[in-house]
Design an enzyme around this catalytic site. Sequence first.
Site, mmCIF file in Angstrom:
data_model
loop_
_atom_site.group_PDB
_atom_site.id
_atom_site.type_symbol
_atom_site.label_atom_id
_atom_site.label_comp_id
_atom_site.label_asym_id
_atom_site.label_seq_id
_atom_site.Cartn_x
_atom_site.Cartn_y
_atom_site.Cartn_z
ATOM 1 N N ASP A 145 -4.498 8.116 3.168
ATOM 2 C CA ASP A 145 -4.195 6.747 3.566
ATOM 3 C C ASP A 145 -5.060 6.372 4.765
ATOM 4 O OD1 ASP A 145 -2.981 4.314 3.571
ATOM 5 O OD2 ASP A 145 -1.094 4.993 4.464
ATOM 6 N N GLU A 146 -5.284 5.077 4.964
ATOM 7 C CA GLU A 146 -6.076 4.574 6.098
ATOM 8 C C GLU A 146 -7.457 5.241 6.151
ATOM 9 O OE1 GLU A 146 -4.898 2.082 7.428
ATOM 10 O OE2 GLU A 146 -2.728 2.200 7.589
ATOM 11 N N LYS A 167 0.812 -1.215 0.000
ATOM 12 C CA LYS A 167 0.000 0.000 0.000
ATOM 13 C C LYS A 167 0.847 1.268 0.000
ATOM 14 C CE LYS A 167 -2.052 0.812 3.885
ATOM 15 N NZ LYS A 167 -1.424 2.025 4.473
ATOM 16 N N THR A 168 1.853 1.323 0.888
ATOM 17 C CA THR A 168 2.678 2.526 0.984
ATOM 18 C C THR A 168 3.426 2.774 -0.318
ATOM 19 O OG1 THR A 168 2.951 2.147 3.358
ATOM 20 C CG2 THR A 168 4.478 3.687 2.317
ATOM 21 N N GLN A 175 -9.486 -3.514 8.291
ATOM 22 C CA GLN A 175 -8.512 -3.014 9.247
ATOM 23 C C GLN A 175 -9.003 -1.737 9.931
ATOM 24 O OE1 GLN A 175 -4.219 -3.490 8.035
ATOM 25 N NE2 GLN A 175 -5.115 -3.945 6.039
ATOM 26 N N ARG A 204 0.410 -8.814 10.894
ATOM 27 C CA ARG A 204 1.713 -8.139 11.042
ATOM 28 C C ARG A 204 2.849 -9.143 10.891
ATOM 29 N NH1 ARG A 204 0.099 -4.089 9.358
ATOM 30 N NH2 ARG A 204 -1.761 -5.367 9.025
#
Length: 733
Positions: free
Chosen positions: A224-225, A41-42, A255, A606
């Site tokens: 983002d998020e 994603k980043t 998430q 994670r």
Amino acid sequence: MQTSTDANIEMLLTDLSDAQREAVTHTDGPLLILAGPGSGKTRVVTRRAAHLACTVTDPHRILAITFTNKAAKEMQARVDVLGVANGMTVCTFHALCAKLLRWHHDRAGVPKNFTIFDRDDRRKLIKKTLVRCNLASENWSPASVEQEIGRAKNAMLTPEAYAQNYGDYQSRTYARIYETYEKLLTEMGGLDFDDLLMRMAMTLDRDGELRTELENRFHYVLIDEYQDTNAAQYKIARLLTRDRKNLCATGDPDQSIYGWRGADIENILSFEKDYPSASVVRLEQNYRSTKRILAAADSLITGNTQRKEKALWTENDEGVPVRVIAFESGEAEAFGVAQDIARQTRGGASLRQVAIFYRVNSLSRVIEEALMREGINYQIARGVEFYNRKEIRDVLAYIRVLLNPADEIALLRVINTPPRGIGATTIGRLTAAAQTAGMRVIDALMNEEILSGLGRSAAKVRVFGKLLSNLTAALELSPPKALEFVISHSGLRAMYKDEGDGDDAPRGNLDELVSAAAAYHEDNPEATLIEWLEYAALVSDVDAVAEDVDKVTLMTLHAAKGLEFDIVYVLGLEDGLLPFRRDFGGLGSEDDTEEERRLCFVGMTRARKGLTLTRARYRMMRGITQRTVRSPFLDELPEDGVECSEQGGDSGARRAGRRQPVDHGELPADVAEWTVGTLVEHPLHGLGQILSIHRGARRTHVDVQFKDGEKRSWVLEFADLKRVDFDDVGDAF
């Protein structure tokens, strides 16, 4: 002939999957990127920002918003490497709003040098508010008031709107408290964290000229998020892209874990309804985890209904099985995990690639003890903890008063720090006189008429007033030099000179504060003191995680968002802990359960190579050892690729050399005769009846139902229970 720009664009698109390339090369119009965990994603967000800068706009026309300083710093660094960052704005929502409110303070109706009130300041102000409202804190707890005010601000409700929405006595009282709180906050020239978002959203909503000005500045907005946005953040995003609609929202409904603080999962679920012309790109390939870890996490999250379907997959190895381990007690769980980490490191694992997650901070105590016993170095992700230390808050309070003299909370913190003989009585008389005279406390310090009424304390107050005047010289200095000046000239360095030794000594923390400001100044040479103070006020837990030290990382599941480790342990998979129930065992709403499932999903994903989920059959909570119920989430894992095991007793604790618990007296002499139905008495809970009894090799566990209907589990060795005869109690039970 290929130009340098063409070469840059080609470089931006290399090593991208088809879905990633589609997201990066999209230009105009709304775009929703549904990014599963570990899907790059980043990389996609930063490459997209760079691609826009190389193809359709200038860097300064791009605004990229994320949720933590750490994430913003990483994104900025990646864009810097791509060579197109000059002028691009990359920051958190709170940082963006703080800057915009300062730049446009007159239009927002806030003072230019407002200070940001953190949670501790907010609590103090709420206590002051309750006094002003003639309400007892015993009946209106500051924590409950804080929660209610935060809920109102997250929902974009002013005190007036709140009062109109609710009509019962409790709500009317909350509305009065909220209104008074806001008046005091305004008097002190402060904003709390929720204000930063709400004030900016409301300003944009009513000021069309400013909205147009900002949209002309930021042609492209990347968030983002997005699944974690609340009502104010959602409104800001919509208003900044009202005309061009160049909003790129990246996130994952699976998430969304911040509903408890106002995040609304519907913001991302309804994106296509808000923007019917939106393009949607799904990033479903996971580059992080093994097949077994991903399969276990995917099996869990499919239990939710509030989600958008994604087919998560990976080309990574099958990997080792996901482990589910049940321990006898919380202590055995901690020592079992510590010993497993020691075994892993002997096999070549690096401590920096190991993380332990838990739902509540209280679980960290036993795991810290176990790690220390095993000689394993660790760090706890509590970034705000450093800034909450007394000596640090003392320094920051001085800085706040210099920048915003109306900040009474900060002023009263330092008026007698270091001690200068200005006691509570003098402070009370000073503040009362200031209120009667209708002036700020800072002005009362210089008012001879008021000072004359303080008697012998007047001279001491004058000295303090003169000190503040002398300290204003710091406002002309860079942040690190200003801090050093204040620490030295205020007397704080001398005060803390001889307090404590070692890494945690106050004097060392003062030096570390100056070093932190110096590092900030190096990265932002033009930044002012108030900009540094703003940066420090917005630090989050995850910002303090050091990635270059060989230590195991301990953190809550909420803080784990955005991080990854080779080996992950998730502790406390028990009903009441994960999923968390505020009444520890009561039923939560379906929405609550879904958010808890998402939280567990975040923790599991994670992990790159190894994932271990643990639970304890008995755990001490609030001083009482109780039998636990396994988390229903464990029943939602697949059979394939998951390995379950039981660890009995406390042998792990004994092998670790842990001192055994001290007995609270011997077992009753007749305990061998105790059975189901035996009547017992507890000094606190009264009469009860044994529902079940389990005799282990070391401990005896009993389940007791008390007269009031409450059921409790006990380790009999630690319970102050005694048997009573039915004839002695008659019909009492």
